[in-house]
Motif scaffolding. Structure first.
Motif, PDB file in Angstrom:
ATOM      1  N   ASN A 180       0.823  -1.216   0.000  1.00 25.95           N
ATOM      2  CA  ASN A 180       0.000   0.000   0.000  1.00 25.95           C
ATOM      3  C   ASN A 180       0.861   1.272   0.000  1.00 25.95           C
ATOM      4  O   ASN A 180       2.057   1.217   0.262  1.00 25.95           O
ATOM      5  CB  ASN A 180      -0.917  -0.027   1.235  1.00 25.95           C
ATOM      6  N   LYS A 181       0.212   2.383  -0.265  1.00 30.75           N
ATOM      7  CA  LYS A 181       0.816   3.730  -0.294  1.00 30.75           C
ATOM      8  C   LYS A 181       1.836   3.860  -1.428  1.00 30.75           C
ATOM      9  O   LYS A 181       2.816   4.610  -1.294  1.00 30.75           O
ATOM     10  CB  LYS A 181       1.465   4.086   1.058  1.00 30.75           C
ATOM     11  N   CYS A 182       1.623   3.127  -2.536  1.00 29.94           N
ATOM     12  CA  CYS A 182       2.598   3.150  -3.634  1.00 29.94           C
ATOM     13  C   CYS A 182       2.704   4.518  -4.302  1.00 29.94           C
ATOM     14  O   CYS A 182       3.686   4.795  -4.994  1.00 29.94           O
ATOM     15  CB  CYS A 182       2.259   2.075  -4.671  1.00 29.94           C
ATOM     16  N   ASP A 183       1.704   5.393  -4.070  1.00 27.54           N
ATOM     17  CA  ASP A 183       1.798   6.760  -4.615  1.00 27.54           C
ATOM     18  C   ASP A 183       2.964   7.527  -3.993  1.00 27.54           C
ATOM     19  O   ASP A 183       3.440   8.512  -4.550  1.00 27.54           O
ATOM     20  CB  ASP A 183       0.488   7.521  -4.361  1.00 27.54           C
ATOM     21  N   LEU A 184       3.447   7.060  -2.825  1.00 34.36           N
ATOM     22  CA  LEU A 184       4.548   7.769  -2.139  1.00 34.36           C
ATOM     23  C   LEU A 184       5.931   7.313  -2.620  1.00 34.36           C
ATOM     24  O   LEU A 184       6.942   7.892  -2.202  1.00 34.36           O
ATOM     25  CB  LEU A 184       4.441   7.554  -0.619  1.00 34.36           C
ATOM     26  N   LEU A 185       5.967   6.273  -3.466  1.00 37.45           N
ATOM     27  CA  LEU A 185       7.269   5.697  -3.865  1.00 37.45           C
ATOM     28  C   LEU A 185       8.265   6.722  -4.405  1.00 37.45           C
ATOM     29  O   LEU A 185       9.462   6.638  -4.089  1.00 37.45           O
ATOM     30  CB  LEU A 185       7.053   4.566  -4.888  1.00 37.45           C
ATOM     31  N   PRO A 186       7.823   7.717  -5.235  1.00 41.86           N
ATOM     32  CA  PRO A 186       8.799   8.678  -5.751  1.00 41.86           C
ATOM     33  C   PRO A 186       9.534   9.466  -4.666  1.00 41.86           C
ATOM     34  O   PRO A 186      10.610  10.005  -4.903  1.00 41.86           O
ATOM     35  CB  PRO A 186       7.946   9.623  -6.614  1.00 41.86           C
ATOM     36  N   HIS A 187       8.942   9.526  -3.474  1.00 41.07           N
ATOM     37  CA  HIS A 187       9.540  10.311  -2.387  1.00 41.07           C
ATOM     38  C   HIS A 187      10.367   9.455  -1.435  1.00 41.07           C
ATOM     39  O   HIS A 187      10.880   9.958  -0.447  1.00 41.07           O
ATOM     40  CB  HIS A 187       8.435  11.022  -1.591  1.00 41.07           C
ATOM     41  N   LEU A 188      10.436   8.146  -1.687  1.00 44.10           N
ATOM     42  CA  LEU A 188      11.049   7.227  -0.722  1.00 44.10           C
ATOM     43  C   LEU A 188      12.189   6.445  -1.364  1.00 44.10           C
ATOM     44  O   LEU A 188      12.327   6.421  -2.582  1.00 44.10           O
ATOM     45  CB  LEU A 188       9.985   6.228  -0.210  1.00 44.10           C
ATOM     46  N   THR A 189      12.985   5.787  -0.527  1.00 46.05           N
ATOM     47  CA  THR A 189      14.044   4.919  -1.057  1.00 46.05           C
ATOM     48  C   THR A 189      13.616   3.454  -1.018  1.00 46.05           C
ATOM     49  O   THR A 189      14.431   2.569  -1.229  1.00 46.05           O
ATOM     50  CB  THR A 189      15.328   5.081  -0.211  1.00 46.05           C
ATOM     51  N   PHE A 190      12.333   3.195  -0.755  1.00 45.07           N
ATOM     52  CA  PHE A 190      11.819   1.829  -0.618  1.00 45.07           C
ATOM     53  C   PHE A 190      12.057   1.039  -1.912  1.00 45.07           C
ATOM     54  O   PHE A 190      11.710   1.490  -3.004  1.00 45.07           O
ATOM     55  CB  PHE A 190      10.315   1.895  -0.318  1.00 45.07           C
ATOM     56  N   PRO A 231       0.712 -14.070  -3.833  1.00 49.52           N
ATOM     57  CA  PRO A 231       0.460 -13.035  -4.840  1.00 49.52           C
ATOM     58  C   PRO A 231       0.652 -11.639  -4.224  1.00 49.52           C
ATOM     59  O   PRO A 231       0.382 -11.446  -3.041  1.00 49.52           O
ATOM     60  CB  PRO A 231      -1.001 -13.243  -5.241  1.00 49.52           C
ATOM     61  N   VAL A 232       1.138 -10.704  -5.045  1.00 50.92           N
ATOM     62  CA  VAL A 232       1.384  -9.336  -4.553  1.00 50.92           C
ATOM     63  C   VAL A 232       0.632  -8.355  -5.455  1.00 50.92           C
ATOM     64  O   VAL A 232       0.705  -8.465  -6.680  1.00 50.92           O
ATOM     65  CB  VAL A 232       2.899  -8.997  -4.590  1.00 50.92           C
ATOM     66  N   ILE A 233      -0.102  -7.429  -4.856  1.00 48.66           N
ATOM     67  CA  ILE A 233      -0.748  -6.367  -5.632  1.00 48.66           C
ATOM     68  C   ILE A 233      -0.269  -5.030  -5.068  1.00 48.66           C
ATOM     69  O   ILE A 233      -0.339  -4.796  -3.859  1.00 48.66           O
ATOM     70  CB  ILE A 233      -2.294  -6.446  -5.552  1.00 48.66           C
ATOM     71  N   GLN A 234       0.258  -4.184  -5.958  1.00 46.22           N
ATOM     72  CA  GLN A 234       0.721  -2.859  -5.528  1.00 46.22           C
ATOM     73  C   GLN A 234      -0.440  -1.888  -5.668  1.00 46.22           C
ATOM     74  O   GLN A 234      -1.028  -1.767  -6.747  1.00 46.22           O
ATOM     75  CB  GLN A 234       1.902  -2.414  -6.391  1.00 46.22           C
ATOM     76  N   ILE A 235      -0.756  -1.199  -4.561  1.00 46.54           N
ATOM     77  CA  ILE A 235      -1.934  -0.328  -4.574  1.00 46.54           C
ATOM     78  C   ILE A 235      -1.629   1.019  -3.930  1.00 46.54           C
ATOM     79  O   ILE A 235      -0.631   1.178  -3.227  1.00 46.54           O
ATOM     80  CB  ILE A 235      -3.136  -0.959  -3.819  1.00 46.54           C
ATOM     81  N   SER A 236      -2.534   1.952  -4.181  1.00 44.37           N
ATOM     82  CA  SER A 236      -2.582   3.180  -3.392  1.00 44.37           C
ATOM     83  C   SER A 236      -4.050   3.398  -3.051  1.00 44.37           C
ATOM     84  O   SER A 236      -4.853   3.699  -3.938  1.00 44.37           O
ATOM     85  CB  SER A 236      -2.040   4.360  -4.200  1.00 44.37           C
ATOM     86  N   ALA A 237      -4.369   3.202  -1.789  1.00 42.25           N
ATOM     87  CA  ALA A 237      -5.782   3.312  -1.393  1.00 42.25           C
ATOM     88  C   ALA A 237      -6.272   4.748  -1.567  1.00 42.25           C
ATOM     89  O   ALA A 237      -7.424   4.972  -1.921  1.00 42.25           O
ATOM     90  CB  ALA A 237      -5.962   2.861   0.054  1.00 42.25           C
ATOM     91  N   THR A 238      -5.396   5.726  -1.340  1.00 39.78           N
ATOM     92  CA  THR A 238      -5.845   7.118  -1.431  1.00 39.78           C
ATOM     93  C   THR A 238      -5.963   7.571  -2.895  1.00 39.78           C
ATOM     94  O   THR A 238      -6.868   8.324  -3.235  1.00 39.78           O
ATOM     95  CB  THR A 238      -4.892   8.078  -0.689  1.00 39.78           C
ATOM     96  N   HIS A 239      -5.053   7.087  -3.778  1.00 37.52           N
ATOM     97  CA  HIS A 239      -5.099   7.525  -5.180  1.00 37.52           C
ATOM     98  C   HIS A 239      -5.870   6.560  -6.075  1.00 37.52           C
ATOM     99  O   HIS A 239      -6.184   6.899  -7.211  1.00 37.52           O
ATOM    100  CB  HIS A 239      -3.680   7.712  -5.727  1.00 37.52           C
ATOM    101  N   GLY A 240      -6.102   5.347  -5.583  1.00 30.55           N
ATOM    102  CA  GLY A 240      -6.930   4.404  -6.344  1.00 30.55           C
ATOM    103  C   GLY A 240      -6.165   3.459  -7.256  1.00 30.55           C
ATOM    104  O   GLY A 240      -6.763   2.548  -7.838  1.00 30.55           O
ATOM    105  N   SER A 241      -4.842   3.611  -7.388  1.00 34.09           N
ATOM    106  CA  SER A 241      -4.115   2.718  -8.293  1.00 34.09           C
ATOM    107  C   SER A 241      -4.088   1.304  -7.705  1.00 34.09           C
ATOM    108  O   SER A 241      -3.955   1.131  -6.497  1.00 34.09           O
ATOM    109  CB  SER A 241      -2.685   3.226  -8.518  1.00 34.09           C
TER     110      SER A 241
END
Lengths: 113, 290
Positions: B231-241, B258-268
């Motif tokens: 979760n919170k994948c919308d923050l990736l550009p700001h992190l070193t994760f 199974p892995v799903i990359q999501i952003s609950a706040t942005h909807g991706s």
């Protein structure tokens, strides 16, 4: 961390057994805990010592038998010793292992009066 | 009383009402969540030679005296929890309820994810939620604001939900047939792994603001999970994760996870998550029909 719940469950099993078997004091409790089970032995002893006060198990000692972890590698089909879930197969390096032993949390027996 | 996480002798509350305890045989024990199990046939061991412990641990029973006797028990320590879990599972199948147990550390965005998921799913299925937290009904209030029924379990100082708590919560809710039931467990990556609640699947939520080595640090939870939501994948550009490394670590513990990359706040990624729910719901219903 959930060892308090486990200690409560152990006490419940002892009290159930006491009703069936008519004993009044427990001297020792024999457990089988798998190496891969999410249980800290010292934490379990600590909580058991807390919950057993003023019960028929107040004198009881915990005897913990550790069951070593074992599994079958999904790739090379060898039986291997598994001491943690992130362990790769020592023969082929694969991480996919079907655990066959080591996740047990059982009460085996009681020594009672 | 617990020096590590604060588990303690405390009272469990469901929708702010104390959970009824079935039996309290000792007044000093105020935390007794489980009721006595049905009669078990405990075999008394008359012949010491037939005692499996004797064979496994020769010489370890030196302290056994003539006044004492050995009783064979052979029961899972969590037998009582598992009995409730089986009962819950029967209830879910009888009412065609698809139950998911959501697990994560605190602050991974579980409740935000749930609110978004409910808003996207509510025209498709009836939804119900059981919220688990040590204190407050803030999460249940957030869920109820979406229109979905929610029951709040407060575990007091307890660090996980157990199947008996779910049983009591179910008695206080009306869940429509064919519902999707989300059980939001207490935020904790250790203890909830061991307690089957009767759910169809365990879903673990890891946010990218946490360390990518969490799967290695908390392997039991990742081993037990059937889906990882990153979760919170919308923050990736700001992190070193390092997303690839996090997934690699998760797959060391559980190669088929199974892995799903999501952003609950942005909807991706939310569509993939809803598709996973639908596929598993159908598979669970199909398995029941057979």
């Amino acid at each position: 961390m959930h060892e308090l719940s486990l200690a409560e469950n152990i006490l419940q099993l002892i009290e159930d057994a006491a009703q069936q078997q008519h004993f009044t004091q427990v001297e020792a409790v024999w457990l089988e805990i798998g190496q891969l089970a999410c249980v800290e032995h010292e934490s379990l002893r600590f909580f058991f010592n807390s919950v057993k006060k003023d019960t028929i198990a107040q004198e009881a000692k915990l005897e913990i038998i550790t069951i070593t972890g074992q599994g079958i590698c999904d790739r090379c089909h060898q039986t291997i010793a598994v001491n943690s879930y992130d362990m790769a197969c020592p023969r082929c390096g694969g991480y996919a292992v079907t655990i066959t032993q080591g996740e047990e949390m059982r009460m085996n027996a009681l020594e009672v009066k | 009383m617990c020096t590590t996480c604060g588990c303690g002798l405390s009272q469990i509350r469901i929708n702010n009402k104390p959970m009824r305890i079935q039996r309290q045989s000792h007044q000093s024990l105020t935390y007794r969540p489980l009721r006595p199990s049905p009669a078990q046939n405990h075999e008394p061991i008359k012949d010491p030679a037939s005692n499996p412990l004797k064979a496994k641990n020769p010489g370890r029973r030196d302290h056994q005296t003539s006044e004492t006797r050995m009783i064979k028990i052979e029961r899972d320590i969590l037998a009582e929890n598992n009995r409730y879990a089986t009962q819950n599972r029967h209830y879910f199948s009888a009412h065609r309820i698809f139950a998911l147990n959501l697990l994560s550390s605190p602050g991974s965005g579980k409740t935000t994810l749930l609110v978004q998921t409910i808003q996207m799913l509510r025209n498709l299925y009836p939804i119900a939620v059981i919220e688990g937290d040590q204190q407050t009904d803030h999460d249940a209030t957030r869920i109820r604001a979406t229109g979905a029924p929610a029951v709040q379990i407060n575990t007091g100082k307890g660090c996980h939900l157990d199947a008996a708590m779910i049983d009591r919560a179910l008695q206080q809710m009306h869940i429509e047939n064919n519902s999707v039931l989300f059980i939001e467990n207490v935020g904790n990556l250790v203890c909830p792994a061991s307690f089957d609640l009767g759910e169809a699947h365990k879903v673990i939520i890891l946010s990218v603001t946490e360390g990518e080595d969490k799967p290695l640090k908390y392997p039991d939870m990742f081993q037990a999970a059937d889906l990882l939501l990153l979760n919170k994948c919308d923050l990736l550009p700001h992190l070193t994760f390092d997303t690839g490394l996090a997934i690699e670590y998760a797959h060391r513990i559980n190669p088929s996870l199974p892995v799903i990359q999501i952003s609950a706040t942005h909807g991706s990624g939310m569509t993939a998550w809803l598709e996973w729910i639908e596929a598993c719901r159908r598979a669970t219903a199909g398995a029941l029909r057979q």
